[in-house]
Design an enzyme around this catalytic site. Structure first.
Site, PDB file in Angstrom:
ATOM      1  N   GLN A 133      -5.109  -1.449   9.654  1.00  0.00           N
ATOM      2  CA  GLN A 133      -4.727  -2.777   9.041  1.00  0.00           C
ATOM      3  C   GLN A 133      -5.484  -3.861   9.841  1.00  0.00           C
ATOM      4  O   GLN A 133      -5.123  -3.819  11.086  1.00  0.00           O
ATOM      5  CB  GLN A 133      -3.334  -3.071   8.787  1.00  0.00           C
ATOM      6  CG  GLN A 133      -3.164  -4.532   8.013  1.00  0.00           C
ATOM      7  CD  GLN A 133      -3.622  -4.475   6.517  1.00  0.00           C
ATOM      8  OE1 GLN A 133      -3.615  -3.552   5.871  1.00  0.00           O
ATOM      9  NE2 GLN A 133      -4.163  -5.490   6.240  1.00  0.00           N
ATOM     10  N   ASP A 159     -11.225   3.001   3.941  1.00  0.00           N
ATOM     11  CA  ASP A 159     -11.467   1.748   3.951  1.00  0.00           C
ATOM     12  C   ASP A 159     -13.143   1.537   3.679  1.00  0.00           C
ATOM     13  O   ASP A 159     -13.765   0.308   3.517  1.00  0.00           O
ATOM     14  CB  ASP A 159     -11.337   0.792   5.258  1.00  0.00           C
ATOM     15  CG  ASP A 159     -10.249  -0.096   4.972  1.00  0.00           C
ATOM     16  OD1 ASP A 159      -9.948  -0.321   3.572  1.00  0.00           O
ATOM     17  OD2 ASP A 159      -9.542  -0.484   5.646  1.00  0.00           O
ATOM     18  N   LYS A 204       0.920  -1.307   0.125  1.00  0.00           N
ATOM     19  CA  LYS A 204      -0.100  -0.193  -0.219  1.00  0.00           C
ATOM     20  C   LYS A 204       0.865   1.205  -0.003  1.00  0.00           C
ATOM     21  O   LYS A 204       0.666   2.171  -0.922  1.00  0.00           O
ATOM     22  CB  LYS A 204      -1.060   0.066   1.157  1.00  0.00           C
ATOM     23  CG  LYS A 204      -2.210  -0.781   1.226  1.00  0.00           C
ATOM     24  CD  LYS A 204      -2.942  -1.163   2.264  1.00  0.00           C
ATOM     25  CE  LYS A 204      -4.102  -2.083   2.024  1.00  0.00           C
ATOM     26  NZ  LYS A 204      -4.570  -2.670   3.302  1.00  0.00           N
TER      27      LYS A 204
END
Ligand code: NDP
Length: 290
Positions: free
Chosen positions: A99, A122, A55
């Protein structure tokens, strides 16, 4: 027997990232702002560490700022919440991603709820999930967004098509079903308690596997000509030793039956990070007001 097209998610994601890099440069020229993505990793889960590294690399390649926070597995909930509060307040940070999975002593729902919904790239915050459900603009979870992009690229309009989503998680199945509904599909969500799953799948013009069970969806569950999107990523033993990745769909059996199918790897997977970058740019635009 139909000729099955292999959907090149990797190639599509590369083109999307290149287009985003151009848009990021134009946005910077117009506003003087570099979109910033903060990624928080707690603990040493090796798969998560690989995701976070990828990422960060792709964020920088797209011309955005990558801000990484790596915290020890012993981090307390209060410390993590304090970090999120500081990222919420930081004008150089336009997107925040924590995460998952988090170490067991941390409450993921509370952590996700602490992220400013405007920076929730997200799309897991209940405000964004709710906005998606009622048809308002929202930051949408990346993997489902990537699936819908691939489907529209293959099929054009999805209106009226019968979609079956196998899996009902908050990060894939449910938001994907909402997005397909938004595209005017007739949507069925199947799960571990669904009766006669094979029969449900056989009705699908669009069949999505988002289960996490290697090759569970067999070739004869697929309607001839259907478009199959395989979200599953499962590591299995190879016959001659070692391991390999397979999806939730029996890829070889689908050949000659499906109209098109995403491979694993190289299908949905690469779309996830590309969509994360797209969401970060969207979030930056909204925060700056252009
Ligand atoms: P979850 O484990 O959260 O959800 C799995 C879903 O599958 C559940 O809804 C479960 O049903 C359902 N399920 C389990 N067993 C069966 C069965 N026998 N028949 C029908 N349904 C079943 O997984 P995720 O949604 O997080 O992930 C799904 C897969 O996608 C995984 O392989 C994951 O690695 C992959 N993934 C890939 C990403 C990418 O970037 N390509 C991103 C995210 C995930 P129930 O709710 O009833 O338990």
């Amino acid at each position: 027997m139909v000729e099955t097209r292999i959907i090149d998610g990797k190639g599509f994601a590369e083109k999307l990232r290149a287009r985003l890099a151009g848009e990021v440069a134009a946005f910077h020229q117009e506003t003087g702002v570099t979109p910033g993505l903060a990624v928080v990793l707690v603990g040493e889960d090796p798969a998560s560490a690989v995701y976070v590294r990828n990422k960060g690399k792709q964020t920088v390649e797209a011309g955005m700022a990558s801000i990484e926070h790596k915290l020890p597995a012993t981090t307390a909930q209060a410390e993590l919440l304090a970090l999120i509060a500081s990222l919420n307040a930081d004008p150089g940070v336009h997107g925040i991603l924590v995460q998952l999975p988090l170490p067991g002593h941390l409450d993921a729902q509370d952590v996700l709820a602490a992220i400013d919904p405007a920076k929730d790239v997200d799309g897991f915050h209940v405000v964004n999930a709710g906005r998606l459900a009622v048809g308002l603009d929202a930051l949408v979870p990346c993997t489902p967004l990537g699936c819908v992009m691939l489907l529209k690229d293959q099929l054009g309009s999805l209106a009226g098509l019968r979609a079956v989503v196998v899996g009902r998680s908050n990060i894939v199945g449910k938001p994907l079903a909402q997005l397909l509904l938004r595209e005017d599909c007739t949507v069925t969500i199947a799960h571990s308690r669904t009766k006669d799953l094979a029969e449900e799948c056989r009705r699908a013009d669009i069949l999505i596997g988002a289960v996490g069970r290697p090759e569970m969806i067999r070739g004869d569950w697929i309607k001839p000509g259907a478009t199959v999107i395989d979200v599953g990523i499962n590591r299995v033993e190879k016959a001659g030793g070692g391991t390999k990745l397979v999806g939730d769909v029996a890829f070889d059996e689908a050949q000659g039956i499906a109209g098109a199918i995403t491979p694993v790897p190289g299908g949905v997977g690469p779309m996830t990070i590309a969509c994360l970058l797209a969401n970060t740019l969207t979030a930056a635009r909204r925060q700056v007001g252009v």
